[in-house]
Write a protein that holds these residues in place. Structure first.
Motif, PDB file in Angstrom:
ATOM      1  N   PHE A  15     -63.783 -20.830 -22.273  1.00  0.00           N
ATOM      2  CA  PHE A  15     -63.890 -22.311 -22.838  1.00  0.00           C
ATOM      3  C   PHE A  15     -65.306 -22.105 -23.773  1.00  0.00           C
ATOM      4  N   CYS A  16     -65.595 -23.371 -24.527  1.00  0.00           N
ATOM      5  CA  CYS A  16     -66.997 -23.710 -24.644  1.00  0.00           C
ATOM      6  C   CYS A  16     -67.281 -25.203 -24.281  1.00  0.00           C
ATOM      7  N   PRO A  17     -68.527 -25.675 -24.193  1.00  0.00           N
ATOM      8  CA  PRO A  17     -68.693 -26.877 -23.514  1.00  0.00           C
ATOM      9  C   PRO A  17     -67.618 -28.043 -23.955  1.00  0.00           C
ATOM     10  N   GLY A  18     -67.553 -28.284 -25.302  1.00  0.00           N
ATOM     11  CA  GLY A  18     -66.677 -29.371 -25.669  1.00  0.00           C
ATOM     12  C   GLY A  18     -65.227 -29.228 -25.132  1.00  0.00           C
ATOM     13  N   THR A  19     -64.582 -27.986 -25.449  1.00  0.00           N
ATOM     14  CA  THR A  19     -63.146 -27.687 -24.839  1.00  0.00           C
ATOM     15  C   THR A  19     -63.012 -27.866 -23.456  1.00  0.00           C
ATOM     16  N   SER A  20     -63.892 -27.468 -22.571  1.00  0.00           N
ATOM     17  CA  SER A  20     -64.146 -27.487 -21.084  1.00  0.00           C
ATOM     18  C   SER A  20     -63.675 -28.955 -20.860  1.00  0.00           C
ATOM     19  N   LEU A  21     -64.584 -29.787 -21.426  1.00  0.00           N
ATOM     20  CA  LEU A  21     -64.377 -31.323 -21.141  1.00  0.00           C
ATOM     21  C   LEU A  21     -63.007 -31.805 -21.279  1.00  0.00           C
ATOM     22  N   VAL A  22     -62.440 -31.311 -22.391  1.00  0.00           N
ATOM     23  CA  VAL A  22     -61.019 -31.676 -22.736  1.00  0.00           C
ATOM     24  C   VAL A  22     -60.047 -31.189 -21.680  1.00  0.00           C
ATOM     25  N   ALA A  23     -60.267 -29.796 -21.279  1.00  0.00           N
ATOM     26  CA  ALA A  23     -59.457 -29.120 -20.405  1.00  0.00           C
ATOM     27  C   ALA A  23     -59.520 -29.862 -18.851  1.00  0.00           C
ATOM     28  N   ALA A  24     -60.807 -30.178 -18.642  1.00  0.00           N
ATOM     29  CA  ALA A  24     -61.209 -30.761 -17.254  1.00  0.00           C
ATOM     30  C   ALA A  24     -60.424 -32.338 -17.366  1.00  0.00           C
ATOM     31  N   ALA A  25     -60.344 -32.816 -18.377  1.00  0.00           N
ATOM     32  CA  ALA A  25     -59.570 -34.246 -18.671  1.00  0.00           C
ATOM     33  C   ALA A  25     -58.055 -34.252 -18.507  1.00  0.00           C
ATOM     34  N   THR A  26     -57.725 -33.006 -18.706  1.00  0.00           N
ATOM     35  CA  THR A  26     -56.278 -32.786 -18.682  1.00  0.00           C
ATOM     36  C   THR A  26     -56.068 -31.974 -17.598  1.00  0.00           C
ATOM     37  N   LEU A  27     -56.727 -31.910 -16.380  1.00  0.00           N
ATOM     38  CA  LEU A  27     -56.611 -31.649 -15.216  1.00  0.00           C
ATOM     39  C   LEU A  27     -56.456 -30.066 -14.932  1.00  0.00           C
ATOM     40  N   LYS A  28     -56.923 -29.238 -16.200  1.00  0.00           N
ATOM     41  CA  LYS A  28     -56.739 -27.914 -16.041  1.00  0.00           C
ATOM     42  C   LYS A  28     -58.090 -27.368 -14.820  1.00  0.00           C
ATOM     43  N   ILE A  29     -57.636 -26.826 -13.957  1.00  0.00           N
ATOM     44  CA  ILE A  29     -58.565 -26.555 -12.796  1.00  0.00           C
ATOM     45  C   ILE A  29     -59.662 -25.392 -13.459  1.00  0.00           C
ATOM     46  N   ASP A  30     -59.412 -24.454 -14.259  1.00  0.00           N
ATOM     47  CA  ASP A  30     -60.189 -23.760 -14.582  1.00  0.00           C
ATOM     48  C   ASP A  30     -61.196 -24.126 -15.567  1.00  0.00           C
TER      49      ASP A  30
ATOM     50  N   LEU B  61     -50.778 -33.426 -19.018  1.00  0.00           N
ATOM     51  CA  LEU B  61     -51.560 -33.681 -17.917  1.00  0.00           C
ATOM     52  C   LEU B  61     -50.966 -33.102 -16.814  1.00  0.00           C
ATOM     53  N   ARG B  62     -51.478 -32.017 -16.256  1.00  0.00           N
ATOM     54  CA  ARG B  62     -50.866 -31.561 -15.043  1.00  0.00           C
ATOM     55  C   ARG B  62     -52.169 -30.465 -14.605  1.00  0.00           C
ATOM     56  N   PHE B  63     -52.108 -30.337 -13.169  1.00  0.00           N
ATOM     57  CA  PHE B  63     -53.043 -29.400 -12.559  1.00  0.00           C
ATOM     58  C   PHE B  63     -52.507 -28.027 -12.613  1.00  0.00           C
ATOM     59  N   GLU B  64     -53.211 -27.236 -13.399  1.00  0.00           N
ATOM     60  CA  GLU B  64     -52.844 -25.725 -13.430  1.00  0.00           C
ATOM     61  C   GLU B  64     -54.250 -25.049 -13.760  1.00  0.00           C
ATOM     62  N   THR B  65     -54.092 -23.759 -13.515  1.00  0.00           N
ATOM     63  CA  THR B  65     -55.174 -22.972 -14.018  1.00  0.00           C
ATOM     64  C   THR B  65     -54.597 -21.879 -15.014  1.00  0.00           C
ATOM     65  N   ASN B  66     -55.023 -21.913 -16.075  1.00  0.00           N
ATOM     66  CA  ASN B  66     -54.560 -20.777 -17.071  1.00  0.00           C
ATOM     67  C   ASN B  66     -55.363 -19.667 -17.004  1.00  0.00           C
ATOM     68  N   ARG B  67     -54.618 -18.389 -16.860  1.00  0.00           N
ATOM     69  CA  ARG B  67     -55.268 -17.221 -16.679  1.00  0.00           C
ATOM     70  C   ARG B  67     -54.426 -16.222 -16.972  1.00  0.00           C
ATOM     71  N   GLY B  68     -55.133 -14.931 -17.378  1.00  0.00           N
ATOM     72  CA  GLY B  68     -54.357 -13.716 -17.516  1.00  0.00           C
ATOM     73  C   GLY B  68     -53.460 -13.507 -16.514  1.00  0.00           C
ATOM     74  N   PRO B  69     -52.487 -12.580 -16.925  1.00  0.00           N
ATOM     75  CA  PRO B  69     -51.388 -12.248 -15.941  1.00  0.00           C
ATOM     76  C   PRO B  69     -51.651 -11.359 -14.684  1.00  0.00           C
ATOM     77  N   ASN B  70     -52.897 -10.926 -14.762  1.00  0.00           N
ATOM     78  CA  ASN B  70     -53.142  -9.934 -13.770  1.00  0.00           C
ATOM     79  C   ASN B  70     -54.536 -10.313 -13.022  1.00  0.00           C
ATOM     80  N   VAL B  71     -54.806 -11.653 -13.055  1.00  0.00           N
ATOM     81  CA  VAL B  71     -56.018 -12.130 -12.462  1.00  0.00           C
ATOM     82  C   VAL B  71     -55.537 -13.246 -11.318  1.00  0.00           C
TER      83      VAL B  71
END
Lengths: 411, 191
Positions: free
Chosen positions: A109-124, B116-126
């Motif tokens: 990510f970059c800082p801006g996109t990580s804020l958006v990702a966090a706001a849409t509940l992406k754990i990474d 809007l869903r809890f998920e972790t986007n990652r490469g297939p081997n990680v």
């Protein structure tokens, strides 16, 4: 004068202006999300040639915003001098940029996109965002160890036009052409590495590309306003201020400004170099008339408490300099009423005045014949305010600034 | 609105009022998203004179917390002093409101589009925990670089790119350079 950018604080109040920023932020976050930038795989894909979304979205946004910016500036709607242009610090920028690239591919990510990702509940995205908090904290704690590097290679407000000595319209057109070429290349990469069928891409993108090129051509054709245009735009207001003597400050007021620690006082001396060498006020900078537009670019970056005072022997040259700086949207510009001649009359000691009586001088010429070039090695260059009790009518006020306020991520 | 894949399942039509869409909508076509982002960026300049940014807001949030925990430390550190020295409130800045707005906008768009869903986007081997650790590390590195360069991808590349700032264009190419230089070594991580 161009009506935009708006003086938001004057219109909406301190906190009201922030509502506008909040709404702009909402638009920013929504666009990033709709582009798919909440998804780290889409972002990292950029670096493996399969998916060129990052490049396409970023460069489309840059060229669209650029074309609209310089179009509205060309027609006199937007004052480009009041638009924040990131100042250039070359080496900290290069090193910081390389570090960011590493962070991008490691974290996705970059800082801006990580804020958006966090706001849409992406754990990474949440982990990345927490990481940015930690990185910012680390920077604040360590920058003191090497802040001479952080402030090094500073070039101020420089644009690609300054670097390549090209007119704005030419640079705009070249950047659009480069972007279109990159889009073509990106699509070829997606075809080869991502096995994408380009025939299924929408046809409207050709129309959009043509529209963008046409927009750039219009910007080139119109050209950007020159200093003379800006002076003409500013004339109704500025001539009134000049004839009402609202901006000509008395020598006594300038002396009080010199001793006011709350102000960042810039004194600009536009006389000939020989006059300047004979005598000038302490800390006054010598500037040629033709360099004033460049000086204006530097003054636009100055802190908000900056007051600029221009001076010549009399008032004629200083008045013209005042017109130029004001037209370039430099805030809080004044001129020394009566010029350096009046300054010397007010502050030189009596023995000097007796030895060198003022000679009748032509308009805007030095009325005192100095035997040697004194520069600022003369008591009147920096008079003691305690020794002079002179009443004056104060004219200097700090106007709230519209436009750039130390912007970008620098915030 | 033109979307990336033109086909829209008929079943999801007319269900906008539900709290959560069952099917996430496809993302916008990159060029369309870019035009939208470009118009937002232009409006930011046109209305306020300032561009966009993200790391600046994060920075001020961190300084705000530091000022709560250790105000003397903030008052002794030149870099922090500018933002939070004495009675200065680091949150009293336009960039903080852009940052808050960015999160609201991202949330609204994700919500309305069923993403809007809890998920972790990652490469297939990680493994997922490795991905989290890398995300944290990447965030730390990225933010450090962003402060050194006086802005991130938003505050420098986008904002400075549009105003044709020379330094911002250099930074933009440096970001891509740094990313591509390391991408080969991390290929197993993402692919």
């Amino acid at each position: 004068m161009p009506p935009f950018p708006l003086p938001l604080t004057d219109l909406l109040g301190h906190w009201g202006a922030y509502v506008v920023y909040l709404l702009i932020g909402v638009g920013f976050g929504a666009s990033l999300e709709m582009a798919g930038f909440g998804n780290s795989l889409k972002l990292a894909g950029q670096f493996y040639f399969k998916e060129q979304t990052v490049l396409k979205v970023m460069f489309t946004a840059i060229v669209v915003a650029m074309a609209l910016l310089f179009l509205t500036s060309a027609v006199g709607l937007l004052d480009f001098n009041l638009v924040w242009v990131n100042p250039t610090y070359l080496w900290p920028g290069i090193v910081g940029g390389l570090i960011m690239g590493v962070g991008f591919i490691v974290g996705g990510f970059c800082p801006g996109t990580s804020l958006v990702a966090a706001a849409t509940l992406k754990i990474d995205g949440i982990f990345f965002a927490v990481g940015t908090f930690f990185g910012v904290f680390l920077f604040g704690e360590t920058i003191g160890l090497y802040d001479s590097f952080f402030y090094s290679s500073s070039y101020g407000r420089v644009t690609l036009m300054d670097v390549f000595h090209l007119p704005t319209g030419v640079v705009v057109l070249l950047v659009v052409c480069m972007a279109l070429f990159m889009f073509w290349g990106a699509e070829q990469l997606e075809r080869i590495f991502g096995k994408r069928d380009l025939a299924r891409e929408p046809k409207w993108r050709y129309g959009a590309a043509a529209g963008l090129a046409a927009l750039a051509a219009v910007v080139l054709f119109l050209g950007q306003p020159a200093t003379e245009d800006r002076i003409a735009w500013a004339a109704p207001e500025s001539e009134q201020a000049l004839s009402g003597r609202r901006v000509q400050i008395e020598p006594a007021e300038l002396l009080s400004l010199m001793h006011n620690d709350r102000l960042n006082l810039i004194m600009i001396d536009v006389r000939s170099e020989s006059d300047y060498n004979r005598f000038h006020l302490l800390d006054a900078e010598h500037t040629h008339m033709q360099d004033l537009s460049a000086v204006a670019q530097r003054l636009l970056l100055g802190p908000e408490n900056t007051v600029t005072v221009v001076m010549s022997n009399g008032e004629a040259a200083a008045t013209q300099a005042w017109r130029i700086l004001t037209a370039e949207s430099v805030p809080n510009v004044y001129l020394l009423g009566g010029g350096v001649n009046a300054w010397i009359t007010t502050f030189a000691d009596e023995s000097f005045l007796a030895a060198y009586p003022p000679t009748p001088a032509g308009e805007d010429q030095l009325a005192y014949q100095f035997a040697v070039a004194l520069g600022d090695r003369f008591p009147a260059a920096y008079p003691d305010p305690e020794a002079f009790e002179i009443d004056f009518e104060p004219k200097v006020t700090l106007s709230s600034r519209r436009g750039p306020s130390g912007g970008g991520c620098g915030g | 609105m033109t979307t990336y894949t033109q086909t829209k399942p008929a079943a999801t039509r007319g269900r906008r009022l539900r709290l959560m869409r069952s099917e996430p909508r496809p993302y916008l076509h990159p060029y369309l998203a870019g035009i939208l982002l470009g118009v937002v960026l232009f409006l930011a300049f046109f209305l306020t004179g300032n561009g966009l940014g993200a790391s600046g807001g994060v920075n001020r949030l961190v300084v705000f917390v530091e000022d709560l925990v250790a105000p003397e430390h903030v008052d002794r550190t030149a870099y922090l002093l500018e933002m939070a020295g004495g009675s200065e409130n680091p949150l009293d800045s336009w960039i903080v409101f852009i940052t808050i707005g960015t999160m609201i906008g991202g949330f609204l768009s994700g919500w309305l589009n069923g993403r809007l869903r809890f998920e972790t986007n990652r490469g297939p081997n990680v493994p997922v925990r490795v991905r989290w650790l890398m995300a944290f590390l990447g965030g730390t590195i990225m933010a450090y670089g962003a402060r050194l360069a006086r802005g991130c991808t938003s505050g420098q590349a986008l904002t400075g790119g549009a105003t044709l700032s020379a330094g911002s264009w250099v930074i933009m190419f440096a970001i891509f350079g740094g990313g591509y230089a390391l991408a080969y070594f991390l290929r197993r991580f993402w692919n």
